[in-house]
Design an enzyme around this catalytic site. Sequence first.
Site, PDB file in Angstrom:
ATOM      1  CG  HIS A 134      -3.676  -3.631   3.032  1.00  0.00           C
ATOM      2  ND1 HIS A 134      -2.957  -2.902   3.943  1.00  0.00           N
ATOM      3  CD2 HIS A 134      -4.223  -2.734   2.180  1.00  0.00           C
ATOM      4  CE1 HIS A 134      -3.060  -1.609   3.664  1.00  0.00           C
ATOM      5  NE2 HIS A 134      -3.830  -1.477   2.595  1.00  0.00           N
ATOM      6  CB  CYS A 188      -0.952  -0.062   1.199  1.00  0.00           C
ATOM      7  SG  CYS A 188      -2.240   1.176   1.166  1.00  0.00           S
ATOM      8  CD  GLU A 241      -1.570  -5.359   6.134  1.00  0.00           C
ATOM      9  OE1 GLU A 241      -1.123  -5.885   5.088  1.00  0.00           O
ATOM     10  OE2 GLU A 241      -2.068  -4.208   6.148  1.00  0.00           O
TER      11      GLU A 241
END
Lengths: 741, 237
Positions: free
Chosen positions: B203, B86, B205
Site C-alpha cells: 500500500h 492490493c 498510500e
Amino acid sequence: MSGAEPKVTLDLAQAHGLTAEEYDRIIRILGREPTFTELGLFSALWSEHCAYKHSKVFLRQLPTRAPHVLQGPGENAGIVDLGDGLALVLKMESHNHPSFIEPFQGAATGVGGILRDIFTMGARPIATLDSLRFGDPEDPKTRYLLGGVVAGISWYGNCFGVPNVGGEVAFAPEYGGNPLVNVMCVGLVRHDRIFRARAEGPGNPVFYVGAKTGRDGIHGATMASAVFEEGAEERRPTVQVGDPFTEKLLLEACLGALETGAVVGIQDMGAAGLACCSSEMPARAGTGMEVELSRVPRRETGMTPYEIMLSESQERMLLVVARGREAEVREIFAKWDLDAVEIGRVTADGMLRVRIEGRLVAEVPVRALTEDAPVYEKPTARPGWLDALVAFDPLSLPAPRDYERALLEILAAPTVASKHWVYRQYDQQVGINTLVLPGSDAGVLRIKGTRKAIALTTDGNGRYVLLDPCQGAALAVAEAARNLTCSGARPLAVTDCLNFGSPERPEILWQFGEAIRGISQACQALEIPVVSGNVSFYNETEGRAILPTPIIGMAGLLEEAEWRTTQWLKNAGDRIALIGPEAVSLGGSEYLATFGRRLGGRLAPLDLRLERDVQSACRAAIEAGLVASAHDSAEGGLAVALAEAAISGPEELGVEVALPSGGRLDLVLFGEGPSRILASVPPAAERHFESLMREWRVPWRFIGTVGGNRFTLRVGGEVVINVPVERIAHAWRTGFERYLV
Amino acid sequence: MKFGVVIFPGTWSDCDFHYVIGEVLHQPVRYVWHRDTDLSEYDCVILPGGFSYGDYLRAGAVAGRSPVVGALGDFVARGGLVLGSCNGFQILCEATLLPGALMRNECLQYRCQSTHVVVENAELPFTRGLRPGQVLKLPISHGEGKYYADLETLRHLKARSQIVFRYCTEAGEVTKEANPNGSVENIAGVVNEEGTVLGLMPHPERAAEAAVGGTDGLLLFHSLIGSLVEDGSFLKR
C-alpha cells in the site's frame, strides 16, 4: 404459514426463560393470555441481555455526566465532545456465548454488531479494539477457540475496512468453558450529524433496510441470558452468520441516507432483532409503531411472525423516515443495492401492533416491553471462600533459585508475551490515521483536519477482581487511564463490558455490585464518565463461573498529536524514572499464576488521589516534551515492564537498573502495584523533569540508564539479572506461538 | 493531469488514496463509481485496496468483470496509466490486464505488517524517480497476496523487465524470510508489457506521510506526477 401456533401456557413461558411471576405479570399487562408471538417478544425483551433486569439497580451508581458528554448510556453508543465541532462515539460489547459455540462466526458477528452500534449514531467507525480471555493455553481447545476467534475478528473487520488498534489477550483456566470476546468500537461524527434511535412523529413511515431476514440467531438474546450446560455446541443454529460486505454497504448507505436529513431515527436490529427495534424506538420517543411482517424481506420461506420478529439475522437496520421524503432514502439504498422497504409507520398510541397479511398477531404497549420490564433487587452475599483465598501468603511459596530464568519464563507466558501473532492478522492502518500501532500501551489515531489525536485502550484483570471485586474493578479503570496517560492522552470517557457468572447466585451478584462500586469510585476520582456499556451475565459452564471480569474500554484526547508517546526506550544515555508508589504485592499476580499456579493473596493498596496525581505529573512531563517513552508497570511487575520497554520497539536497547532492596527478590521484581509508570528521560531534560515531579509532589526516582546490549538489574547493590537483551526479546517474541500455535 | 480513484462497494483504500493525492500532493483527483465507464477525463486511474464486491469468490474475480474495469482496456490503449494496489492488483490479474494470479497467503492467514521491497525496473512512469536496487519500506494488508505465474509467464516477465518489485530484507536481499505471503520469486509487483499498468500488493498510500507509515510510498506518486508533467505522451489534454 406453517401450521397453527402453539398454545401459550405457563410451561411454554418457562421454556422461554420467563418465570411464573413474569408470566403472571404479562397476563396482567395484557388482560389476557399472550399470543405465541407476544410470548416471544416478552421473552426476548425481558431477557437479561435486553432488559438488564438484574443489573439496573447497580448500574445507576455509575457516574455518567460531565460537561463534554453529549450522549450517556441508554442509546446504542455514548458520545463525547472532541472540540472543533467533532465528537467521538464509543461502545463495547461482548459476544462470549456465540464465540464459544462457534468461534469464527461468533467473534465475527460481534465485530459486526458493535460497528452498527457506532454508525447507527451517524458516525463513521474509525477503530476497533478487542479484549479476549481464554482458558489454559495448554488445552488444545484453547488453541481452537483462539484461532477461530482471531480469524473471525480479522475477517469481519478487515473486509469491512476498519483498523484494529489495540486490545488484550489473557489466559486463565477459569475461562476454559467460557471464553470472553469483547469488542470495542469508536467512530467520529460531526455534532450536527448525530442521530438517535427514536421513532418520532406519528405517521412517519418505518423502513426496513439491509440484509434479508432468515431463521438465524432466533433467541440469541435468550441464549446469552442462560448458563451453558453440557452439549452447548448443539446450539450452533442460534449463532448468526456475518456478511461484512453487506455491512460495508449498509454503512455507506446509512451514512448517505442520514446526510440527506430525511431520516428521523435509526436503530440496528441487533439482539432480539425487529422485536427490539420496533419497541425500543417508539418507547424512547413516547410513540407507538405498527409493522406488517409480510413486507419484511426474507430469505427463507414459511417464516412465522414469531420467527420474523425474533430473528437476529445480521446487517439490518430500522429507519424512521420523514413522511414525504421516502424517495430520497430509497434512492440511496438502491445505489448500494440494498433492500429498503416500508414495513410500517409510527403511531401515537404507545402500542406495538404486529400484523401479517393484515392479521393482528401481537398488540402490546411498548413501555411494557421496555421501561416497564421487570427490575430485580436480588440478594447478594460475600462468598464464604473469599477470606481463605485472600489470606493466602504468596511468600509462603519458595523463592525461585534463578531469577534470570524466572524473568524469561514470565516474559514467555502467553498472557505477557508479545501478541504480534494476533494483531498481524488485523488491518491496523486502513484510514491512514494510526499514529501508534498495536504493541504500545494504547493505540493512537490522528483526527484529520485538526492537530488532535485520540488514544484508545482496553483493560481488565479478572484475578484482581476475584480477590477484591471493588478494588480490582477500580484498578481496571486506573490502569486503562494510565495506559492513555502514558500515550500522552487525557482520559475522556469509559465504555465498559461487565462479564460475570449467573446473577441468580448471590455471590456472583455481590461481585457485580462491588465491581460497579469500584468502577464508580475510580471514575469519580479520575473524573472520567461512563458513557456506554454492556452487561454479560451467565458466563458459566456446568456450574463454574469465569473470573469476574469487568473490561474497561477508554478513550482519551491529545490536544496535540505530537504529544503521542510510546512505551519503548528510544536512546542510549536516557535516564529511567519510576514514577509512583513503592507498594507492590504478589497477590493475584502473573508471577504467582505462572510459577505457583495459584490465585490468591492480597492486592497492593490503591490510592486514587495518588493515581490521579501520578498520571497528571506524567502527562505534564510528556506535554513539556521531557519524556522519550512512558510505560505502565502492570502484569508481571517492574521487571517485566522494564523488559517490555527495552524490547518492544523497533530497536532493542539494554538497560542498567538498580533498585533498593525491599523484601524478597521475587516481590521486588515481579510484585504488581497500581499507579506506577516507567518513563525514560533524555539527559538534557533531566533537571526540568526533576523540578516538574517535585511540583506535582509525587513519589518518583531515577532507577537506571538506557544503553548497551544487556539487561542488567541490581537489587540492593547485588546483580540479580544480567542477560543479553536479545535473549529476553526472543523469549517475549516467541512465547505466545510456543504455547498456542 | 488528473487522477481517478475507483470505488467498488467494498473498497476501503479509496479515501486514503484520495487523501494522499488531494491533500498531501495537492493534485486533482476524483472518485470513479464502479458502474461508470467514461474515463476520458483521467490520466491515471487507481484501483485501491478493499474487498470490491465482498470477494467471497476469488479476490477480485467479480470486479475483474465490472463495467469500470471493462472500460480500462480502451483507457490504457489511449495512453492512460493504471495503478492497482492490493485488491486493485488482484482485480487487474483477474481482468487479465496483468499476467499471473494472486492466491491465498501461504500462511493461510491475513497479514498486516511492514515489508521491504526492492525496485527492479526504475524506467516506468511509476518508478522513474527511483533507482534500480533501491529498497522501499511499504506496508501490506491482505489475505490473498501470494503471486503465482507459470514458468513460461515468469520467463516472459523477466525478459521484458515486467517484475517491478520483490519482497526483500531491509538490506535489499531477496530471501525466503522476507517473503510475507509465499509469492513466487518474492514478486510484490508487476507491470504490463507496455509499462502502463502496474499492480502491487503493498500500500503506497499508507506510506505517504512521516507520521503514518513513513514516506517511501510517496516516491511512487512523485514518479507518477513527474512522468505526467514531463512526458506529454501520457497526457490526453
